[in-house]
Design an enzyme around this catalytic site. Structure first.
Site, PDB file in Angstrom:
ATOM      1  N   GLU A 132     -15.313  26.657  42.955  1.00 20.63           N
ATOM      2  CA  GLU A 132     -14.676  27.206  41.747  1.00 20.63           C
ATOM      3  C   GLU A 132     -15.668  27.239  40.581  1.00 20.63           C
ATOM      4  OE1 GLU A 132     -12.417  29.003  40.554  1.00 20.63           O
ATOM      5  OE2 GLU A 132     -10.681  27.873  39.880  1.00 20.63           O
ATOM      6  N   THR A 184     -13.511  34.721  33.282  1.00 17.16           N
ATOM      7  CA  THR A 184     -13.057  33.372  32.919  1.00 17.16           C
ATOM      8  C   THR A 184     -14.061  32.720  31.963  1.00 17.16           C
ATOM      9  OG1 THR A 184     -11.890  33.123  34.999  1.00 17.16           O
ATOM     10  CG2 THR A 184     -12.433  31.107  33.855  1.00 17.16           C
TER      11      THR A 184
HETATM   12  N1  HSE Z   1      -7.620  26.742  33.175  1.00 17.94           N
HETATM   13  C1  HSE Z   1      -8.534  27.809  33.414  1.00 17.94           C
HETATM   14  C2  HSE Z   1      -8.691  28.619  32.147  1.00 17.94           C
HETATM   15  C3  HSE Z   1      -8.011  28.669  34.525  1.00 17.94           C
HETATM   16  O1  HSE Z   1      -7.672  28.970  31.563  1.00 17.94           O
HETATM   17  O2  HSE Z   1      -9.816  28.893  31.743  1.00 17.94           O
HETATM   18  C4  HSE Z   1      -8.900  29.817  34.856  1.00 17.94           C
HETATM   19  O3  HSE Z   1      -9.565  29.623  36.051  1.00 17.94           O
END
Ligand code: HSE
Length: 311
Positions: A132, A184
């Site tokens: 990830e 992201t």
């Molecule tokens: N918690 C993470 C974010 C999830 O909001 O950046 C995205 O992979």
């Protein structure tokens, strides 16, 4: 001691992270949207990846989420042992519904199965987090944990890893995926490094109450708690139709919803399937009028997580 003839098929579910107020903490897995992997062990220290989809993801293990997760796992496995993987990504990369987590979580659960299940669930999450991190630039587990464990999970801390599963009440999930790109890493870089104390109080009130609501099966309390004063107010500008989708959820008396992970997908929880379907229909009308390509889904929480079948 290992069976090199055994072939398995792995079904690895999509997931919704953050769930509005629980940034990097809350997540749940869903049914009906999943990646497929076919895996087997090979008697050499090698990771061979073949793509069965059209996303052209790199097949060098060091550059691929599957490979990086498996390399982390192989550090704990001695001997001439490796993996052959055929990856069929049915969850579009960058959709915000845990595509990279499905790859990382699925391949690690599959590898553990082929090796005779030597690892704990916590170790599996840790290996998958390495994959990830390659995709999103940070080592969070709020998609990985529900993908591997199933259901609704809380990641209390990442280091040391502490994951708690909650038995959430039945809910229907409407997901809308506007086909735009939100990285992201960009969606994380736009967030503040510090937050005002007053906002922190509001946020932890909602997080705590949401956990209570989920555990008591109190839909009203879950609904009142699905408010985020920290992240969504900043990220919503990345997603066309965010405000309109929220309005639809409100008008249809959904439990609540917001951005799925870092977007661009959004989700809405409902008590009844009819409500979830009406929200889907209105989301279709909304995105058609905005002229944006999109996908929608109506599904439910997936309590099982990654599933392995012998072929
Ligand atoms: N918690 C993470 C974010 C999830 O909001 O950046 C995205 O992979």
């Amino acid at each position: 001691m290992y069976d090199f003839t055994k072939k398995i098929k792995v079904y690895s579910p999509a997931s919704v992270a953050n769930v509005v107020c629980g940034f990097d903490t809350f997540g749940f897995a869903v049914h009906d949207i999943y990646d497929e992997l076919v895996m087997r062990l090979i008697p050499k220290r090698e990771i061979i990846i073949t793509n069965k989809d059209n996303y052209n993801l790199p097949t060098e293990p060091e550059k691929n989420v599957l490979g990086v997760a498996l390399l982390a796992l192989l550090e704990e496995v001695k001997g001439d042992i490796g993996f052959e993987i055929e990856s069929n990504k049915l969850i579009k990369p960058g959709s915000g519904i845990g595509s990279s987590a499905a790859s990382a979580g699925g391949v690690i659960v599959g590898a553990n199965y082929l090796l005779g299940k030597p690892f704990t669930q916590k170790q599996l999450i840790e290996f998958a987090m390495a994959g990830e991190a390659l995709a999103s630039g940070s080592k969070h587990a709020d998609n990985i944990a529900p993908c591997i464990c199933g259901g609704f999970t809380i990641v209390r801390t990442h280091d040391p890893l502490d994951v708690i599963s909650i038995d959430a009440p039945p809910m229907f999930v409407t997901i809308v995926h506007p086909q735009i790109e939100v990285k992201t890493s960009d969606a994380r870089n736009m967030l503040p490094t510090e937050i005002p104390f007053k906002k922190a109080i509001q946020q932890w009130g909602n997080i705590a109450a949401m956990v209570a609501g989920l555990m008591k099966g109190d839909y009203e309390l879950i609904s009142r708690s699905m408010q985020d004063v920290l992240v969504e107010p900043i990220r919503q500008k990345l997603i066309p139709g965010y405000a309109e989708f929220q309005k639809i959820g409100h008008e249809e008396q959904a439990i609540g919803g917001g951005i799925s992970g870092s977007g661009p997908s959004m989700f809405m929880l409902s008590k009844e399937v009819e409500t979830a379907k009406r929200i889907e229909q209105r989301a279709i009308e909304l995105y058609s009028s905005l002229g944006l390509p999109f996908h929608t889904f109506v599904t439910t929480l997936n309590k099982e997580g990654v599933r392995v079948e012998e072929m």
